[in-house]
Motif scaffolding. Structure first.
Motif, PDB file in Angstrom:
ATOM      1  N   ALA A  50       0.836  -1.201   0.000  1.00 29.15           N
ATOM      2  CA  ALA A  50       0.000   0.000   0.000  1.00 29.15           C
ATOM      3  C   ALA A  50       0.871   1.252   0.000  1.00 29.15           C
ATOM      4  CB  ALA A  50      -0.909  -0.004   1.227  1.00 29.15           C
ATOM      5  N   TYR A  52       1.303   5.355   0.093  1.00 27.71           N
ATOM      6  CA  TYR A  52       0.613   6.511   0.663  1.00 27.71           C
ATOM      7  C   TYR A  52       1.551   7.712   0.633  1.00 27.71           C
ATOM      8  CZ  TYR A  52       3.252   5.524   4.937  1.00 27.71           C
ATOM      9  OH  TYR A  52       4.244   5.297   5.852  1.00 27.71           O
ATOM     10  N   TYR A 125      -4.497   5.071   3.267  1.00 27.93           N
ATOM     11  CA  TYR A 125      -4.203   4.133   2.188  1.00 27.93           C
ATOM     12  C   TYR A 125      -5.156   4.192   1.004  1.00 27.93           C
ATOM     13  CZ  TYR A 125      -1.186   2.038   5.729  1.00 27.93           C
ATOM     14  OH  TYR A 125      -0.226   1.828   6.687  1.00 27.93           O
ATOM     15  N   PHE A 128      -6.024   1.224  -1.591  1.00 26.47           N
ATOM     16  CA  PHE A 128      -5.381   0.019  -1.054  1.00 26.47           C
ATOM     17  C   PHE A 128      -6.155  -0.502   0.169  1.00 26.47           C
ATOM     18  CE2 PHE A 128      -1.927   2.414  -3.090  1.00 26.47           C
ATOM     19  CZ  PHE A 128      -1.575   1.495  -4.059  1.00 26.47           C
ATOM     20  N   TRP A 129      -6.711   0.425   0.962  1.00 26.92           N
ATOM     21  CA  TRP A 129      -7.518   0.010   2.106  1.00 26.92           C
ATOM     22  C   TRP A 129      -8.816  -0.627   1.629  1.00 26.92           C
ATOM     23  CZ3 TRP A 129      -6.260  -1.221   6.738  1.00 26.92           C
ATOM     24  CH2 TRP A 129      -7.238  -1.398   7.712  1.00 26.92           C
ATOM     25  N   TYR A 132      -7.947  -4.072   0.740  1.00 28.71           N
ATOM     26  CA  TYR A 132      -7.731  -4.836   1.962  1.00 28.71           C
ATOM     27  C   TYR A 132      -9.063  -5.236   2.589  1.00 28.71           C
ATOM     28  CZ  TYR A 132      -5.980  -5.919   6.646  1.00 28.71           C
ATOM     29  OH  TYR A 132      -5.702  -6.536   7.836  1.00 28.71           O
TER      30      TYR A 132
END
Length: 142
Positions: A50, A52, A125, A128-129, A132
């Protein structure tokens, strides 16, 4: 009153929850130390890289673990903490709420913290979060 066998079970269950909590934290620490190049529960660790941007504008990268305890729920380590406090409260039986003050307080505290952590991670993130959360769909309880 509770029997000696019941008391022993409650003690064992509480101690087991402490060990599970420690093991989950150790799993994540080992993963971070190895920069993701390790086995989790006998298999290569799965993770998301990820990216950031920091407040100063630097682009950095974190690894979001998808294996082991951390593949079961995003805040798994709170579950054994709550369960341990429950197992140590339950010998007070259910005649009054006062033995359960700690478990109630801790549950509220950790649920609020998990909510704030999810918000912070979503902001940090971004996409990407979201990825996830799709792969680790459970929040605290798997």
């Amino acid at each position: 009153a509770i029997s000696l066998a019941t008391a022993a079970f409650m003690l064992f269950a509480g101690l087991l929850m402490i060990w599970v909590n420690y093991d989950a934290d150790r799993q994540r620490a080992d993963f971070r130390t190895a920069n993701g190049l390790c086995n989790v529960w006998g298999k290569p660790a799965k993770f998301i890289k990820a990216k950031y941007v920091t407040a100063s504008g630097q682009t950095k990268e974190s690894l979001l673990l998808l294996s082991g305890y951390w593949g079961m729920s995003r805040h798994f380590h709170y579950l054994p903490e709550i369960l341990a406090s429950f197992f140590w409260s339950v010998p007070g039986l259910f005649k009054h709420i006062s033995p359960y003050f700690y478990v109630i307080f801790l549950t509220i505290l950790l649920v609020d913290r998990a909510h704030r952590d999810d918000g912070r991670c979503a902001g940090k993130y971004g996409k990407f979060w979201d990825q996830y959360k799709k792969q680790v769909s459970y929040w605290i309880v798997p």
